[in-house]
Scaffold this motif. Structure first.
Motif, PDB file in Angstrom:
ATOM      1  N   MET A 213      21.074  -8.860  34.211  1.00  0.00           N
ATOM      2  CA  MET A 213      20.325  -8.261  35.316  1.00  0.00           C
ATOM      3  C   MET A 213      21.255  -7.416  36.173  1.00  0.00           C
ATOM      4  O   MET A 213      22.456  -7.661  36.250  1.00  0.00           O
ATOM      5  N   GLY A 214      20.702  -6.403  36.818  1.00  0.00           N
ATOM      6  CA  GLY A 214      21.437  -5.641  37.820  1.00  0.00           C
ATOM      7  C   GLY A 214      21.091  -6.192  39.187  1.00  0.00           C
ATOM      8  O   GLY A 214      20.014  -6.764  39.374  1.00  0.00           O
ATOM      9  N   PHE A 215      22.001  -6.037  40.155  1.00  0.00           N
ATOM     10  CA  PHE A 215      21.667  -6.611  41.458  1.00  0.00           C
ATOM     11  C   PHE A 215      22.202  -5.842  42.661  1.00  0.00           C
ATOM     12  O   PHE A 215      21.759  -6.065  43.786  1.00  0.00           O
ATOM     13  N   SER A 216      23.131  -4.918  42.467  1.00  0.00           N
ATOM     14  CA  SER A 216      23.647  -4.215  43.637  1.00  0.00           C
ATOM     15  C   SER A 216      24.306  -2.904  43.200  1.00  0.00           C
ATOM     16  O   SER A 216      24.218  -2.502  42.041  1.00  0.00           O
ATOM     17  N   GLY A 217      24.965  -2.250  44.149  1.00  0.00           N
ATOM     18  CA  GLY A 217      25.662  -1.011  43.861  1.00  0.00           C
ATOM     19  C   GLY A 217      26.496  -0.596  45.058  1.00  0.00           C
ATOM     20  O   GLY A 217      26.211  -0.988  46.194  1.00  0.00           O
ATOM     21  N   TYR A 218      27.523   0.182  44.807  1.00  0.00           N
ATOM     22  CA  TYR A 218      28.448   0.608  45.862  1.00  0.00           C
ATOM     23  C   TYR A 218      28.015   1.947  46.457  1.00  0.00           C
ATOM     24  O   TYR A 218      27.433   2.792  45.789  1.00  0.00           O
ATOM     25  N   THR A 219      28.343   2.136  47.721  1.00  0.00           N
ATOM     26  CA  THR A 219      28.132   3.408  48.405  1.00  0.00           C
ATOM     27  C   THR A 219      29.495   4.077  48.562  1.00  0.00           C
ATOM     28  O   THR A 219      30.361   3.563  49.271  1.00  0.00           O
ATOM     29  N   PHE A 220      29.689   5.204  47.902  1.00  0.00           N
ATOM     30  CA  PHE A 220      30.996   5.873  47.912  1.00  0.00           C
ATOM     31  C   PHE A 220      31.077   6.914  49.021  1.00  0.00           C
ATOM     32  O   PHE A 220      30.130   7.661  49.268  1.00  0.00           O
ATOM     33  N   ALA A 221      32.232   6.947  49.675  1.00  0.00           N
ATOM     34  CA  ALA A 221      32.457   7.897  50.762  1.00  0.00           C
ATOM     35  C   ALA A 221      33.938   8.203  50.883  1.00  0.00           C
ATOM     36  O   ALA A 221      34.795   7.437  50.428  1.00  0.00           O
ATOM     37  N   LEU A 222      34.227   9.336  51.497  1.00  0.00           N
ATOM     38  CA  LEU A 222      35.601   9.727  51.820  1.00  0.00           C
ATOM     39  C   LEU A 222      35.880   9.268  53.246  1.00  0.00           C
ATOM     40  O   LEU A 222      35.177   9.662  54.179  1.00  0.00           O
TER      41      LEU A 222
ATOM     42  N   PRO B 222      44.023  13.168  62.618  1.00  0.00           N
ATOM     43  CA  PRO B 222      43.540  14.325  63.403  1.00  0.00           C
ATOM     44  C   PRO B 222      42.246  14.929  62.861  1.00  0.00           C
ATOM     45  O   PRO B 222      41.664  15.796  63.510  1.00  0.00           O
ATOM     46  N   TRP B 223      41.767  14.455  61.690  1.00  0.00           N
ATOM     47  CA  TRP B 223      40.612  15.103  61.051  1.00  0.00           C
ATOM     48  C   TRP B 223      39.319  14.458  61.527  1.00  0.00           C
ATOM     49  O   TRP B 223      39.011  13.302  61.218  1.00  0.00           O
ATOM     50  N   LYS B 224      38.536  15.239  62.255  1.00  0.00           N
ATOM     51  CA  LYS B 224      37.259  14.747  62.761  1.00  0.00           C
ATOM     52  C   LYS B 224      36.107  15.088  61.824  1.00  0.00           C
ATOM     53  O   LYS B 224      35.048  14.460  61.877  1.00  0.00           O
ATOM     54  N   THR B 225      36.301  16.106  61.007  1.00  0.00           N
ATOM     55  CA  THR B 225      35.261  16.549  60.076  1.00  0.00           C
ATOM     56  C   THR B 225      35.852  16.743  58.688  1.00  0.00           C
ATOM     57  O   THR B 225      37.073  16.864  58.514  1.00  0.00           O
ATOM     58  N   PHE B 226      34.962  16.820  57.698  1.00  0.00           N
ATOM     59  CA  PHE B 226      35.389  17.079  56.330  1.00  0.00           C
ATOM     60  C   PHE B 226      36.062  18.450  56.227  1.00  0.00           C
ATOM     61  O   PHE B 226      37.064  18.625  55.529  1.00  0.00           O
TER      62      PHE B 226
ATOM     63  N   LEU C 282      32.594  12.094  54.602  1.00  0.00           N
ATOM     64  CA  LEU C 282      31.700  12.624  53.583  1.00  0.00           C
ATOM     65  C   LEU C 282      31.144  11.481  52.737  1.00  0.00           C
ATOM     66  O   LEU C 282      31.875  10.580  52.351  1.00  0.00           O
ATOM     67  N   ALA C 283      29.851  11.531  52.443  1.00  0.00           N
ATOM     68  CA  ALA C 283      29.206  10.512  51.610  1.00  0.00           C
ATOM     69  C   ALA C 283      28.840  11.104  50.250  1.00  0.00           C
ATOM     70  O   ALA C 283      28.312  12.218  50.176  1.00  0.00           O
ATOM     71  N   PHE C 284      29.127  10.371  49.203  1.00  0.00           N
ATOM     72  CA  PHE C 284      28.771  10.812  47.857  1.00  0.00           C
ATOM     73  C   PHE C 284      27.473  10.136  47.428  1.00  0.00           C
ATOM     74  O   PHE C 284      27.379   9.518  46.369  1.00  0.00           O
ATOM     75  N   THR C 285      26.470  10.249  48.279  1.00  0.00           N
ATOM     76  CA  THR C 285      25.157   9.669  48.053  1.00  0.00           C
ATOM     77  C   THR C 285      24.126  10.787  47.914  1.00  0.00           C
ATOM     78  O   THR C 285      24.370  11.933  48.300  1.00  0.00           O
TER      79      THR C 285
ATOM     80  N   THR D 103      26.393  14.658  53.258  1.00  0.00           N
ATOM     81  CA  THR D 103      26.610  14.314  51.851  1.00  0.00           C
ATOM     82  C   THR D 103      27.404  15.427  51.181  1.00  0.00           C
ATOM     83  O   THR D 103      27.433  16.568  51.659  1.00  0.00           O
ATOM     84  N   ALA D 104      28.019  15.090  50.073  1.00  0.00           N
ATOM     85  CA  ALA D 104      28.773  16.101  49.322  1.00  0.00           C
ATOM     86  C   ALA D 104      27.857  17.236  48.865  1.00  0.00           C
ATOM     87  O   ALA D 104      28.233  18.407  48.907  1.00  0.00           O
TER      88      ALA D 104
END
Length: 337
Positions: free
Chosen positions: A136-145, A152-156, A237-240, A252-253
């Motif tokens: 069975m499957g049950f979960s998954g990861y949320t990838f982000a930078l 000093p980096w406030k934005t991507f 940044l989110a890779f979602t 998102t990317a």
């Protein structure tokens, strides 16, 4: 894609046709067992069951496995023993199970998405779609930078501008070579033209330790939520596929022209040829534990997906990911020459 063989069915005299059909139909609803054999087995389980976890202690995967263990143990009537088997970009645990010659249900594993990626990049002694039972499957990861809160980096855009102005000076940590984070890092570099150093670790806990210790400039992984909530990391940044509900201001990317979604499901697998009745017992014990408050709290802590899949649906997703991951690796020129 690996060929699928169908093993012959061995039906002991004591196993009537009605009992066989009943057990097989019930198991078919929850488990997918390529090349499975149906055979009679004594009451299961009669001893502790080992759950191999693909990442080190302290990782998000380890945390949810240990959260599920008490409830699963209670349902099985035997202890579920969590054993960490990190390495090989998270495929070590699955590899052990895939090569097992005793599909009796006493050793199962959590399989991450890298199981469908690594065999395309290097020779492994098993075939993911042929040598496993998908329970069975049950979960998954949320990838982000994620970068340090003190950076000093406030934005991507600021991060990439610095990386391009300082080629080779940005170290991005992931949970291993050939990992989902590795592919996302390569895609980031490819689409932006930034010269990023990929630094692989054995798992999420190790890369986060390096991140907190200031040894890397950023992390691109699925276990970042805890450091962000502790005020030690800033998500750029989110890779979602869509923006994260908890962090709606993080782009998102895809929004920024980087066509990459890092889908990274996890699920339970066992050796091929497991008794369908045993598969159903394991499936039902774990599915029942998914409502446990401690487990659900960890899903929230680590920003993990609540993504139950039956064994058949988990296997169907595995087939799709096997094809999709190879395509991504081809696009990123990560396949062996």
């Amino acid at each position: 894609m690996p060929r699928h063989d169908h093993a012959s069915l061995f039906i002991p005299p004591a196993l009537t046709r009605r009992r066989l059909l009943g057990g097989a139909l019930a198991a078919a609803a929850v488990g997918a067992t390529p090349g499975a054999s149906v055979f009679a087995q004594a009451a299961y389980p009669t001893r502790p069951v080992s759950l191999l976890v693909p990442f080190p202690p302290g990782s998000a995967t380890d945390a949810i496995a240990r959260a599920l263990a008490p409830q699963v143990s209670k349902a099985l009537g035997q202890q579920l023993v969590v054993e960490n088997r990190p390495g090989a970009a998270g495929t070590m645990a699955t590899g052990i199970v895939a090569q097992s010659k005793t599909p009796d249900g006493y050793q199962i594993a959590i399989a991450p998405a890298t199981v469908f990626k690594v065999p395309h990049m290097q020779k492994v002694p098993y075939e993911p779609l042929k040598d496993l039972t998908y329970i069975m499957g049950f979960s998954g990861y949320t990838f982000a930078l994620v970068v340090p809160e003190s950076s000093p980096w406030k934005t991507f855009q600021e991060f990439i501008a610095y990386a391009k102005a300082n080629p080779g000076k940005i170290n991005v940590g992931t949970s291993g070579a050939a990992s989902t984070g590795h592919a996302a890092t390569m895609r980031l570099a490819q689409r932006t033209g930034a010269d990023l150093n990929h630094i692989p670790f054995k798992g999420g806990s190790e890369v986060l330790q390096a991140f907190i210790g200031g040894h890397i400039n950023a992390v691109l992984d699925g276990g970042w939520a805890q450091v962000e909530k502790q005020g030690k990391g800033r998500v750029l940044l989110a890779f979602t596929a869509k923006r994260m509900p908890r962090l709606p201001d993080v782009p998102t990317a895809i929004e920024l022209g980087i066509q990459h979604v890092a889908r990274s499901p996890i699920g339970l697998v066992g050796p091929k040829g497991m008794d369908p009745a045993v598969v159903k017992t394991i499936h039902d014990a774990f599915k029942g534990a998914l409502s446990d408050p401690t487990y659900r709290r960890y899903l929230e802590t680590y920003d993990l997906e609540d993504a139950y899949l039956s064994g058949a649906d988990w296997y169907a997703l595995a087939q799709k990911m096997w094809v999709d991951e190879r395509k991504i690796l081809e696009e990123l020129d990560m396949l062996p020459k």
